[in-house]
Design a protein around this motif. Structure first.
Motif, PDB file in Angstrom:
ATOM      1  N   UNK A   1       0.842  -1.201   0.000  1.00  0.00           N
ATOM      2  CA  UNK A   1       0.000   0.000   0.000  1.00  0.00           C
ATOM      3  C   UNK A   1       0.875   1.248   0.000  1.00  0.00           C
ATOM      4  N   UNK A   2       1.925   1.244   0.794  1.00  0.00           N
ATOM      5  CA  UNK A   2       2.821   2.412   0.810  1.00  0.00           C
ATOM      6  C   UNK A   2       3.418   2.662  -0.569  1.00  0.00           C
ATOM      7  N   UNK A   3       3.813   1.609  -1.260  1.00  0.00           N
ATOM      8  CA  UNK A   3       4.378   1.763  -2.607  1.00  0.00           C
ATOM      9  C   UNK A   3       3.343   2.351  -3.565  1.00  0.00           C
ATOM     10  N   UNK A   4       2.131   1.862  -3.479  1.00  0.00           N
ATOM     11  CA  UNK A   4       1.053   2.356  -4.339  1.00  0.00           C
ATOM     12  C   UNK A   4       0.804   3.840  -4.080  1.00  0.00           C
ATOM     13  N   UNK A   5       0.700   4.204  -2.822  1.00  0.00           N
ATOM     14  CA  UNK A   5       0.400   5.587  -2.453  1.00  0.00           C
ATOM     15  C   UNK A   5       1.553   6.514  -2.828  1.00  0.00           C
ATOM     16  N   UNK A   6       2.780   6.060  -2.596  1.00  0.00           N
ATOM     17  CA  UNK A   6       3.943   6.892  -2.944  1.00  0.00           C
ATOM     18  C   UNK A   6       4.015   7.136  -4.448  1.00  0.00           C
ATOM     19  N   UNK A   7       3.761   6.118  -5.233  1.00  0.00           N
ATOM     20  CA  UNK A   7       3.794   6.276  -6.690  1.00  0.00           C
ATOM     21  C   UNK A   7       2.696   7.227  -7.150  1.00  0.00           C
TER      22      UNK A   7
ATOM     23  N   UNK B   1      -4.989  -0.402  -4.324  1.00  0.00           N
ATOM     24  CA  UNK B   1      -5.049  -0.665  -2.883  1.00  0.00           C
ATOM     25  C   UNK B   1      -6.138  -1.696  -2.587  1.00  0.00           C
ATOM     26  N   UNK B   2      -7.246  -1.620  -3.304  1.00  0.00           N
ATOM     27  CA  UNK B   2      -8.342  -2.566  -3.056  1.00  0.00           C
ATOM     28  C   UNK B   2      -7.924  -4.008  -3.331  1.00  0.00           C
ATOM     29  N   UNK B   3      -6.965  -4.186  -4.211  1.00  0.00           N
ATOM     30  CA  UNK B   3      -6.482  -5.537  -4.513  1.00  0.00           C
ATOM     31  C   UNK B   3      -5.552  -6.066  -3.431  1.00  0.00           C
ATOM     32  N   UNK B   4      -5.037  -5.173  -2.595  1.00  0.00           N
ATOM     33  CA  UNK B   4      -4.115  -5.565  -1.524  1.00  0.00           C
ATOM     34  C   UNK B   4      -4.888  -5.876  -0.246  1.00  0.00           C
ATOM     35  N   UNK B   5      -5.928  -5.099   0.024  1.00  0.00           N
ATOM     36  CA  UNK B   5      -6.698  -5.276   1.252  1.00  0.00           C
ATOM     37  C   UNK B   5      -7.790  -6.328   1.066  1.00  0.00           C
TER      38      UNK B   5
END
Length: 117
Positions: A29-35, A93-97
């Motif tokens: 999630x952090x990687x997704x948000x940072x990108x 993110x939805x695919x991670x959670x």
């Protein structure tokens, strides 16, 4: 995702704490948000330039309606690009959670919205 990296980091960490995310989920999630935040930084700068251009147009002795309309169209396109990027980040993110974690987040967001109303 329009805030500072530090603020976004704190918000993401709180979100992940609330749903009891695993270490692997936190990393993803952090990687997704940072990108997404990096991509949206350019969007913010583009939006700022468009707003400055709007002020230039509106402060002219004679306002050119065609130029204003063309700028409005550019603003719509820029907003659409930013919206698409944010939506893509949400989908990633939805695919991670898990479904349960997403439901927890939705409930928390609903509570926050009600608190501010």
């Amino acid at each position: 995702m329009m805030g500072s990296p530090e603020r976004m980091g704190r918000m993401v960490d709180r979100m992940l704490d609330e749903v009891k995310a695993t270490d692997a989920q936190r990393t993803q999630v952090r990687q997704i948000v940072q990108a997404a935040a990096a991509d949206l930084k350019g969007q913010r700068e583009a939006a700022r330039e468009l707003r400055q251009r709007a002020m230039q147009l509106f402060t002219q002795p004679t306002v050119d309606a065609n130029a204003v309309e063309a700028l409005r169209q550019q603003m719509l396109q820029q907003h659409d690009q930013a919206s698409r990027r944010m939506t893509q980040a949400m989908l990633d993110v939805s695919r991670v959670l898990t479904p349960e974690q997403r439901a927890q987040l939705a409930e928390r967001m609903k509570q926050r919205r009600e608190m501010f109303e």
